[in-house]
Design a protein around this motif. Structure first.
Motif, PDB file in Angstrom:
ATOM      1  N   UNK A   4       0.884  -0.937   0.348  1.00 58.49           N
ATOM      2  CA  UNK A   4      -0.062   0.282   0.026  1.00 58.49           C
ATOM      3  C   UNK A   4       0.874   1.323  -0.473  1.00 58.49           C
ATOM      4  N   UNK A   5       1.919   1.702   0.658  1.00 54.00           N
ATOM      5  CA  UNK A   5       2.575   2.529   0.610  1.00 54.00           C
ATOM      6  C   UNK A   5       3.775   2.456  -0.206  1.00 54.00           C
ATOM      7  N   UNK A   7       2.667   1.783  -3.159  1.00 55.92           N
ATOM      8  CA  UNK A   7       1.358   1.905  -4.042  1.00 55.92           C
ATOM      9  C   UNK A   7       1.617   3.580  -3.882  1.00 55.92           C
ATOM     10  N   UNK A   8       1.453   4.487  -3.027  1.00 54.50           N
ATOM     11  CA  UNK A   8       0.921   5.156  -2.718  1.00 54.50           C
ATOM     12  C   UNK A   8       2.285   6.460  -3.264  1.00 54.50           C
ATOM     13  N   UNK A   9       3.379   5.801  -2.316  1.00 53.12           N
ATOM     14  CA  UNK A   9       4.244   6.545  -3.112  1.00 53.12           C
ATOM     15  C   UNK A   9       5.034   6.881  -4.529  1.00 53.12           C
ATOM     16  N   UNK A  11       1.864   6.497  -6.928  1.00 55.08           N
ATOM     17  CA  UNK A  11       1.713   7.473  -7.757  1.00 55.08           C
ATOM     18  C   UNK A  11       2.577   8.914  -7.173  1.00 55.08           C
ATOM     19  N   UNK A  12       2.832   9.622  -5.697  1.00 55.98           N
ATOM     20  CA  UNK A  12       2.968  10.721  -5.730  1.00 55.98           C
ATOM     21  C   UNK A  12       4.363  11.271  -6.657  1.00 55.98           C
ATOM     22  N   UNK A  15       3.248  12.197  -9.305  1.00 55.97           N
ATOM     23  CA  UNK A  15       3.063  13.445 -10.156  1.00 55.97           C
ATOM     24  C   UNK A  15       4.059  14.717  -9.761  1.00 55.97           C
TER      25      UNK A  15
ATOM     26  N   UNK B 104      -5.905   7.336  -9.702  1.00 50.81           N
ATOM     27  CA  UNK B 104      -6.777   6.555  -8.852  1.00 50.81           C
ATOM     28  C   UNK B 104      -6.335   7.181  -7.572  1.00 50.81           C
ATOM     29  N   UNK B 105      -5.595   7.167  -7.039  1.00 51.01           N
ATOM     30  CA  UNK B 105      -4.557   7.244  -5.891  1.00 51.01           C
ATOM     31  C   UNK B 105      -5.526   9.566  -5.184  1.00 51.01           C
ATOM     32  N   UNK B 106      -5.380   9.829  -5.890  1.00 49.47           N
ATOM     33  CA  UNK B 106      -5.840  10.965  -6.005  1.00 49.47           C
ATOM     34  C   UNK B 106      -7.213  11.030  -6.004  1.00 49.47           C
ATOM     35  N   UNK B 109      -8.253   9.681  -2.056  1.00 45.17           N
ATOM     36  CA  UNK B 109      -7.652  11.272  -1.328  1.00 45.17           C
ATOM     37  C   UNK B 109      -8.610  12.090  -1.203  1.00 45.17           C
ATOM     38  N   UNK B 124       2.491   9.688   5.012  1.00 42.08           N
ATOM     39  CA  UNK B 124       2.638   8.812   4.035  1.00 42.08           C
ATOM     40  C   UNK B 124       3.547   8.840   3.231  1.00 42.08           C
ATOM     41  N   UNK B 152      -5.649   5.987   5.627  1.00 42.19           N
ATOM     42  CA  UNK B 152      -4.961   5.091   5.642  1.00 42.19           C
ATOM     43  C   UNK B 152      -6.340   4.019   5.549  1.00 42.19           C
ATOM     44  N   UNK B 155      -7.971   4.254   1.997  1.00 40.28           N
ATOM     45  CA  UNK B 155      -7.641   4.345   1.405  1.00 40.28           C
ATOM     46  C   UNK B 155      -7.607   3.099   0.986  1.00 40.28           C
ATOM     47  N   UNK B 156      -7.043   2.235   1.860  1.00 36.70           N
ATOM     48  CA  UNK B 156      -6.771   0.559   1.709  1.00 36.70           C
ATOM     49  C   UNK B 156      -7.858   0.122   1.595  1.00 36.70           C
ATOM     50  N   UNK B 159      -8.391   1.345  -2.290  1.00 38.42           N
ATOM     51  CA  UNK B 159      -7.463   1.228  -3.241  1.00 38.42           C
ATOM     52  C   UNK B 159      -7.650  -0.097  -3.399  1.00 38.42           C
TER      53      UNK B 159
END
Lengths: 276, 160
Positions: A4-5, A7-9, A11-12, A15, B104-106, B109, B124, B152, B155-156, B159
């Motif tokens: 999960x982390x 995936x977040x990283x 994605x960011x 950007x 997708x992440x945006x 969030x 994060x 979190x 989000x989990x 996603x």
């Protein structure tokens, strides 16, 4: 690191600042800089012109007395009617003069309220600037009372006692064009503050500041402190400050005079408007 | 006003972070406006004087968050639905915003209630501790922890 982390990283990480945005931002800032620099000489010239005008000003008087007209004798009933009308007009005039605010006293702690005071130091109207102010004003009937009595009654109310605990900070602001009345009211405010169980201060302010403060949902003293805070820390907004107590704002400004220093009182801002 | 050199340096060093803060709050074009507004505020005032780059970054994050909140409130007052502009397809030719994973992440969030977004992002992605985030955003640490935990979890779920 979890999936999960990751995936977040990822994605960011992808950007990035959109193409051209930094260039447009810089261009806008430079336009702003050019505008500020262009205004500076114009303002200096305007100030210089005003100074010259003040030096050269001449006051002229013209005294013209028109000739007194010849009058015929009026009937007696006309005098009676005129007398009655005069009494009515005087009455209306007196009422309107009596109720006309000659000064305002704002009180900021959280709550924030404002008292409208006439030329005879009598409270003619009250205004709750925020919700806590409504609670405070509901606890005391102040209209029609002399200012010192009204302040005393307010500060001895149970509602006030809930807010004015040790550690809180109360500031009274006097807004008045008449110097004599303003000084008298300042004296009354200082006397009232002497009995408060919290840190206090009194200040004078201008009508312009008062109106700007009301527009922002604050009393004039809180507004001044809020402006100081926003100026020193642009990440703060006036709206945020309007929801804070005086103590919280002063804490942000770095004042620690509220910390258990007892019944001390400050007196500042004798002249309308603090120096910039 | 700050010097052009300082402003350019700030854009270079912290631009990406500020952009991410704006993007998690606002649609693409509004995020650009918020980004500009943040750096205009930075440029307009000589204070505060920053102790170091981290201090400067924290200040910019806080200002960006406030700018975004103000814009969101303004949108709410005008009753403009952000959902209508939510699909942030970049304009043609602008390839800096890959769509699928990032979008997708945006989207996930932005579904999280507003106060939690910045703390979640800072925790994060930027790696700030709860204490640092609480100081930066002037919020109680317990509240920050709560926002991060709930964020979190949401989000989990979004996603997965």
């Amino acid at each position: 690191m979890t999936t999960f982390d990751d995936r977040m990283k990822e994605a960011f990480d992808e950007m990035a600042v959109p193409a051209g945005l930094n260039e447009r931002t810089l261009a806008r800032i430079e336009e702003m800089r050019a505008s500020v620099e262009a205004q500076a000489p114009a303002e200096e010239a305007a100030q210089s012109a005003r100074a010259s005008e003040a030096q050269g000003a001449v006051v002229r008087f013209e005294d013209v007395r028109p000739a007194a007209p010849r009058r015929k004798a009026a009937p007696r009933w006309a005098f009676a009617v005129a007398a009655c009308m005069l009494v009515v007009c005087l009455g209306i005039g007196f009422t309107s003069w009596w109720n006309r605010p000659a000064a305002y006293i704002s009180m900021d702690m959280n709550p924030s309220i404002e008292l409208a005071v006439n030329a005879r130091d009598v409270v003619v109207a009250t205004n709750a600037i925020n919700e806590d102010g409504e609670t405070l004003l509901a606890s005391a009937s102040l209209v029609g009372k002399k200012c010192d009595v009204a302040l005393e009654e307010l500060m001895q109310s149970e509602a006030f006692a809930e807010y004015a605990v040790e550690g809180s900070y109360l500031e009274l602001g006097v807004v008045c064009d008449n110097e004599q009345l303003g000084q008298r009211l300042m004296g009354l405010c200082e006397a009232a503050c002497a009995t408060a169980p919290c840190e206090t201060a009194c200040a004078t302010a201008s009508e312009e500041e008062r109106l700007a403060a009301l527009d922002s949902g604050m009393g004039v003293c809180k507004y001044r402190s809020a402006l100081e805070l926003v100026e020193s820390d642009p990440s703060m907004t006036l709206e945020e400050c309007s929801h804070m107590s005086m103590r919280e704002i002063r804490e942000h400004l770095g004042y620690d005079d509220y910390r258990g220093s007892g019944h001390g009182s400050g007196h500042h801002g004798q002249h309308s408007g603090r120096s910039a | 006003m700050r010097s052009s050199k300082d402003i350019e340096a700030a854009l270079e060093t912290h631009g990406a972070t500020v952009w991410r803060v704006c993007a998690i709050h606002l649609p693409f074009h509004d995020a650009q406006d918020a980004y500009q507004e943040t750096f205009v505020k930075f440029a307009a005032s000589d204070t505060p004087v920053f102790e170091d780059a981290e201090h400067e970054k924290a200040w910019l994050i806080r200002v960006a968050t406030n700018v975004c909140k103000d814009m969101l409130k303004a949108h709410a007052r005008k009753a403009v639905s952000l959902d209508a502009a939510e699909v942030q397809l970049p304009e043609s030719g602008d390839v800096d915003q890959p769509i699928s994973r990032t979008q997708e992440v945006l989207d996930a969030i932005r579904d999280i209630p507003e106060p939690a977004r910045t703390p979640l992002f800072l925790s994060v992605y930027e790696g700030y501790t709860s204490r640092e985030i609480a100081e930066m955003l002037d919020s109680p640490m317990g509240t920050v922890d709560s926002w991060i935990a709930r964020g979190k979890k949401k989000l989990r779920e979004a996603l997965s």
